[in-house]
Scaffold this motif. Structure first.
Motif, mmCIF file in Angstrom:
data_model
loop_
_atom_site.group_PDB
_atom_site.id
_atom_site.type_symbol
_atom_site.label_atom_id
_atom_site.label_comp_id
_atom_site.label_asym_id
_atom_site.label_seq_id
_atom_site.Cartn_x
_atom_site.Cartn_y
_atom_site.Cartn_z
ATOM 1 N N LEU A 1 0.733 -1.252 -0.111
ATOM 2 C CA LEU A 1 -0.208 0.038 0.117
ATOM 3 C C LEU A 1 0.827 1.291 -0.024
ATOM 4 O O LEU A 1 0.495 2.157 -0.740
ATOM 5 N N LEU A 2 1.817 1.296 1.085
ATOM 6 C CA LEU A 2 2.800 2.243 1.065
ATOM 7 C C LEU A 2 3.643 2.358 -0.135
ATOM 8 O O LEU A 2 3.926 3.441 -0.545
ATOM 9 N N ALA A 3 4.127 1.545 -0.810
ATOM 10 C CA ALA A 3 4.803 1.583 -1.823
ATOM 11 C C ALA A 3 3.764 2.174 -3.085
ATOM 12 O O ALA A 3 4.635 3.164 -3.910
ATOM 13 N N ALA A 4 2.726 1.818 -3.281
ATOM 14 C CA ALA A 4 1.927 2.526 -4.179
ATOM 15 C C ALA A 4 1.729 4.042 -3.855
ATOM 16 O O ALA A 4 1.756 4.938 -4.807
ATOM 17 N N GLU A 5 1.555 4.368 -2.710
ATOM 18 C CA GLU A 5 1.175 5.683 -2.127
ATOM 19 C C GLU A 5 2.409 6.690 -2.343
ATOM 20 O O GLU A 5 2.346 7.905 -2.891
ATOM 21 N N LEU A 6 3.412 6.276 -1.858
ATOM 22 C CA LEU A 6 4.773 7.197 -1.764
ATOM 23 C C LEU A 6 5.653 7.174 -3.001
ATOM 24 O O LEU A 6 6.439 7.686 -2.898
ATOM 25 N N GLY A 7 5.438 6.227 -3.705
ATOM 26 C CA GLY A 7 6.152 6.147 -4.996
ATOM 27 C C GLY A 7 6.448 7.608 -5.747
ATOM 28 O O GLY A 7 7.639 7.977 -6.134
ATOM 29 N N GLY A 8 5.520 8.312 -5.637
ATOM 30 C CA GLY A 8 5.611 9.604 -6.425
ATOM 31 C C GLY A 8 6.495 10.599 -5.949
ATOM 32 O O GLY A 8 6.837 11.569 -6.446
#
Length: 674
Positions: free
Chosen positions: A577-584
């Motif tokens: 979940l955090l990989a998806a959210e913080l990648g940007g």
């Protein structure tokens, strides 16, 4: 005591006080006679602090040892001031035996002055006179002909000749004030030399105290914020400032809110004095030509303060580029970066930056020296540092560039700040030690304060690691712990969610409390730590890593393990979940799934090992071997194996990897990722 023993003792005493000479600044020397083992004849030698050494911590290995006859013979081949840099390589031809440390640029000063002992120091009071507009007149008034004035000259062979000439012409003199630079004193004995150095410093300090204006920096416009509010504001601004200061290359930060700094940044003359820059060459080599100064009051809204800092940073970079362009030529080294090394914030303090924590801290210490110099000069005269062109000649000196090129290659995690939960024992300790060994500054976070402090102490001093006490189930405690990490090093780059515990019970024996405590520590705790870390990582703007130490049990379904396995599965999905959210934001989030780590594990030592051994029907002392035999590789997993995986994910080779779970289980087929 021998000549060398006397010299070391004197150096250490003088270097113990930062107002007497700053870190790695100044140099001391002694001359004496030894028997040459080749010719069996007596030779006169010069022992002098070597390049880059520090007087306060100087040891015999830090001394350069030169033949004095050869050193003085260099006068006959000196090509003149325009080519004096050519003399430095010739010092190597004067070395005696193996020669000790590399000779510094100031070696000529010590060798050419015909005195048995010489001190060259950068005391605040002495530089205040050296940087005063009417320094020559002040020197005459204070010392008569006992201490003479030597006009500014860049350190080197010609300055050594100048001082030697003053010494020969003035046998009554005990030393000189070097314009824009510092002091040099001499003596027939080590005791006399030190006494003369201290006399010059004390006389200048006394003169400033007795005759100086009481408030040379003007009225106090911005009093310091109260302690708690000031540190809260500093923690909010520091990641932003660190990100700005790392535009050209990553930096570590240091925060200073000493009385000296808070007074200066609150005064009405802050901006014009700061714009003049520092004076002593040792100062601006570490602080850059001038600091960046915030021009808002401390109670300005945080958002507008951050916006203004970004504007000032752009202006600073443009001004620094213009400074470089004004003075550089085809032979100048390339620009080394246009970001500030010092940022001054009214009511809050000073933020200093460098390639590592020590460099950042020392830069701040040098700017405190510079504040003291400005105060002294303005108290009795007008602060008048050397001009900008001379500063550029020093900052972009070919000899300084050569010194930088000799620096060892940085370690893979240099400049990175790691925050490791559960770092006081077991896997967390191994991770903290490995990250530190690879160059990271480490914040060891643990509920057990003593354990955290022990691990931080194993790593080294506070330039390498600090300990924070935190219960990861307490959101406010995590806020305080992350703020402490920010104030220690400027921000956070690498977060390891490692804190954990386990209770092995069947479904029917598992209580609500069993369920809650495991989910609070691992699922909720990891969420809280990641959330607070993101509040630093995002405004810092430097990307970063969050690593979850999950478990093979997040995939593998074993008996009597419902609460622990479910909490670990929660952590595993947080990674995705955090990989998806913080990648940007350039923040990578990955997990590690170890098998049971028995040896060195705090969890297993706390009862989990006995419980799991009972489940599998083996003696507790054989549990590690039992786990190993059920793996494909037949190997036991140890804490350092997990630490290796953390480094593999964060060491720089897997820059395009996020959302991954790395098994460290020696091959458990049932836990293969699908």
């Amino acid at each position: 005591m021998s000549t060398v023993d006397d010299l070391i003792a004197r150096s250490n005493r003088l270097g113990a006080d930062p107002t007497t000479t700053n870190y790695a600044g100044g140099n001391t020397s002694a001359k004496g006679v030894q028997t040459d083992p080749v010719t069996n004849t007596d030779v006169e030698l010069l022992w002098v602090k070597g390049s880059g050494g520090d007087l306060g911590t100087l040891r015999p290995a830090g001394l350069a040892v030169l033949r004095l006859d050869r050193m003085r013979a260099l006068v006959d081949v000196y090509p003149g001031a325009e080519r004096e840099d050519e003399m430095v390589p010739l010092f190597d031809y004067c070395l005696h035996g193996r020669g000790g440390a590399a000779p510094s640029i100031d070696t000529a000063m010590h060798g050419l002055v015909d005195a048995a002992h010489v001190d060259h120091l950068h005391p605040d009071a002495g530089i205040a006179i050296a940087a005063a507009a009417d320094g020559p007149a002040l020197t005459k008034e204070m010392f008569g002909d006992r201490v003479l004035w030597v006009p500014w000259r860049r350190p080197g062979f010609q300055l050594g000749l100048d001082i030697a000439a003053v010494h020969r012409a003035n046998p009554q003199a005990i030393g000189v004030i070097l314009g824009g630079h510092g002091i040099t004193a001499w003596g027939a004995t080590s005791e006399e030399c030190e006494a003369n150095s201290r006399e010059i410093i004390a006389t200048a300090a006394r003169y400033i105290a007795d005759k100086g204006r009481p408030e040379p920096f003007g009225a106090l416009r911005h009093p310091p914020l109260p302690d708690e509010a000031r540190r809260e504001r500093a923690a909010a601004l520091f990641p932003v400032l660190r990100g700005l200061a790392s535009t050209d290359r990553p930096q570590v930060g240091h925060y200073t809110d000493s009385d000296v700094v808070l007074d200066f940044v609150g005064r009405e003359r802050l901006a014009p004095l700061a714009a003049l820059g520092t004076s002593c060459p040792d100062h601006f080599l570490r602080t850059k030509v001038r600091p960046m100064v915030l021009d808002l009051p401390p109670d300005a809204p945080l958002a507008s303060t951050v916006e203004r800092l970004r504007e000032l940073h752009e202006e600073y970079r443009a001004e620094y580029q213009a400074y470089y362009d004004r003075h550089s030529d085809e032979d100048s080294p390339a620009i080394r970066g246009a970001d500030p090394a010092i940022v001054l914030v009214p009511g809050v303090g000073m933020f200093s930056f460098g390639a590592d924590k020590q460099t950042a801290r020392v830069a701040g210490e040098f700017y405190v020296n510079a504040i003291n110099v400005m105060r002294g000069a303005e108290a009795v005269s007008t602060y008048a540092p050397i001009d900008e062109a001379e500063k550029f000649r020093i900052e972009y000196w070919a000899l300084e560039e050569a010194k930088l090129r000799r620096m060892p290659k940085p370690k893979p995690l240099a400049t990175r700040v790691a925050f490791v939960t559960g770092g006081g024992s077991g896997i967390g300790r191994a991770i903290a030690l490995r990250l530190a060994a690879e160059g990271a500054c480490v914040v060891v976070a643990d509920r057990d304060a003593d354990a955290a402090s022990t691990v931080a102490g194993e790593i080294g001093g506070t330039d390498a690691a600090v300990a924070v006490t935190v219960d990861v189930t307490d959101a406010s405690a995590i806020v305080r712990a992350v703020a402490a990490a920010v104030l220690a090093f400027g921000g956070v780059d690498l977060v390891v969610n490692n804190a954990g515990l386990s209770l092995s019970r069947s479904l029917l024996e598992t209580t609500e409390r069993d369920w809650d405590i495991q989910h609070d520590v691992m699922a909720k705790g990891s969420f809280l730590v990641a959330r607070e870390a993101a509040r630093v990582l995002i405004p810092q703007g430097m990307g970063g890593d969050i690593v979850y130490i999950s478990s093979k049990n997040s995939i593998f379904a074993g008996p009597n393990n419902v609460a622990y396995g479910a909490a670990k599965a929660d952590q595993a999905h947080q990674v995705r979940l955090l990989a998806a959210e913080l990648g940007g934001h350039g923040i990578r989030v990955n997990g590690i799934n170890p098998d049971g780590v028995v040896r060195g594990s705090g969890i297993f030592a706390g009862g989990w090992g006995a419980q799991r051994a009972a489940v599998y029907g083996v003696p507790e002392e054989e549990l590690g071997a039992y786990y190993a035999q059920r793996t494909l590789l037949k190997r036991e997993v140890l804490p350092e194996h997990v630490a290796n995986a953390v480094f593999a994910l964060t060491g720089g080779d897997l820059t395009h990897t996020t959302g991954l779970h790395v098994p460290v289980d020696a091959g458990v087929a049932a836990a293969f990722l699908r």
